[in-house]
Design an enzyme around this catalytic site. Structure first.
Site, PDB file in Angstrom:
ATOM      1  CG  ASP A 145     -27.400 -14.882  23.772  1.00 45.05           C
ATOM      2  OD1 ASP A 145     -27.205 -15.722  23.148  1.00 45.05           O
ATOM      3  OD2 ASP A 145     -26.316 -14.101  23.604  1.00 45.05           O
ATOM      4  CG  HIS A 217     -29.900 -15.406  15.487  1.00 45.51           C
ATOM      5  ND1 HIS A 217     -29.092 -15.345  14.852  1.00 45.51           N
ATOM      6  CD2 HIS A 217     -29.443 -16.080  16.904  1.00 45.51           C
ATOM      7  CE1 HIS A 217     -27.783 -15.512  15.428  1.00 45.51           C
ATOM      8  NE2 HIS A 217     -28.497 -15.835  16.700  1.00 45.51           N
TER       9      HIS A 217
END
Ligand code: HEM
Length: 302
Positions: A145, A217
């Site tokens: 991330d 995403h």
């Protein structure tokens, strides 16, 4: 180009693996003078010294009340998003947010405790969340991330209100606690997990546009505004117990609307399908804060 005032340095400080978040509600009877006294106690040396970063953000109403001329006009409360297929992003707007991050749980705990003591007379803690860096900055799903975060030399431009505007050198903040269903996510084969995110799992390589699903995403949160790519600076961290865990999503932006557009896209209320990640994780809190520049904070408190 005029330089905007210095931001709170903890927004950008790297290398800290132990985080601690507090979201607080200011008590109904607390006067401006009471709140300012509490904020002064918060910045006393014993709270902010010792290799720990402390970042403070104010809810829109509180910041506007304390420093009207340093509040960007577009600053407003987080609003609920009713997503497609019964998904939603709830609004739990709080008045104050304190983010402590340091090299270990001991210093993060001590600093968070002193911050809570400093504020105790004027505010109640509504969310307390110790959080941590997982492996090489991965989310608990196992995906890295932060790969597409702007590099440090560009982060300030992405995250901070530009010089010459009210609130210059400060940052809009989005904070949301997301709860993951890791069982459901890990039940997918890795190739399918990669289609949910839009990147490969071991090394975070972006999928080719020809194969990246429209509901991946990263396909939902890569946005353009006024014909230009609009970025945010993310500092999210995993948190939790075996019973409940997920991501404390935290991001900084020069403009509030970037968050709105990304979130609407994720929940199927933008220009395309709902983000498939919302099948596996759901937000249970949501606030917008403003993290003022050091100059604006000092002007208020000195
Ligand atoms: C459960 C919550 C979330 C998880 C687990 C998650 C995870 C990830 C992962 C694994 C990536 C790819 C690697 C990277 O570039 O960092 C990513 C990218 C990104 N995420 Fe999220 N994210 C979440 C929520 C959000 C939210 C709420 C927003 C915005 C409001 C957001 C905005 C972004 C952006 C802008 C990128 C970079 C896209 C690009 O330019 O490639 N994410 N996220």
């Amino acid at each position: 180009m005029t330089q905007a005032p210095v931001p709170q340095p903890g927004i950008f400080a790297q290398g800290t693996r132990s985080h601690h978040h507090l979201e607080l509600a200011v008590r109904a009877g607390a006067t401006d003078a009471d709140v300012l006294d509490a904020l002064r106690r918060l910045r006393e040396p014993h709270v902010t010294a010792g290799g720990v970063n402390l970042v403070v953000g104010m809810g829109p109403a509180l910041w506007r009340r304390l420093a009207p001329s340093a509040a960007p006009p577009e600053l407003r409360d987080f609003e609920v998003i009713d997503g497609l297929d019964a998904t939603s992003a709830p609004a739990t707007q709080r008045d104050l947010w304190v983010w402590v991050h340091g090299t270990g749980e001991d210093v993060a705990f001590d600093t968070a405790r002193l911050a809570a003591v400093a504020l105790a007379g004027v505010a109640t803690v509504e969310l307390e969340l110790p959080a941590f860096v997982y492996k090489d900055s991965r989310d608990l799903t196992g995906f890295v991330d932060g790969t597409a975060n702007p590099p440090m030399q560009e982060a300030a431009e992405v995250a901070l209100v530009p010089a010459g505007r009210p609130g210059e050198g400060g940052a809009f903040v989005l904070a949301q606690r997301w709860v993951h269903d890791l069982g459901a996510f890990h039940a997918l084969p890795v190739a399918e997990q990669e289609r949910v995110i839009g990147r490969t799992k071991p090394d975070s390589v972006e999928m080719d546009d020809a194969v990246k699903p429209a509901d991946a995403h990263i396909a939902r949160v890569e946005i353009e505004l006024d014909g230009e790519e609009a970025e945010i600076f993310r500092r999210s961290t995993p948190y939790g117990t075996l019973a409940e865990h997920g991501l404390y999503f935290l991001a900084f932006s020069a403009e509030l609307r970037r968050f709105d557009v990304m979130l609407r896209n994720m929940f199927g209320r933008g220009d395309g399908p709902r983000d498939r990640l919302t099948d596996f994780s759901r937000p249970v809190s949501g606030s917008y804060f403003f993290a003022p520049s050091l100059r604006d904070l000092n002007e208020l408190l000195d």
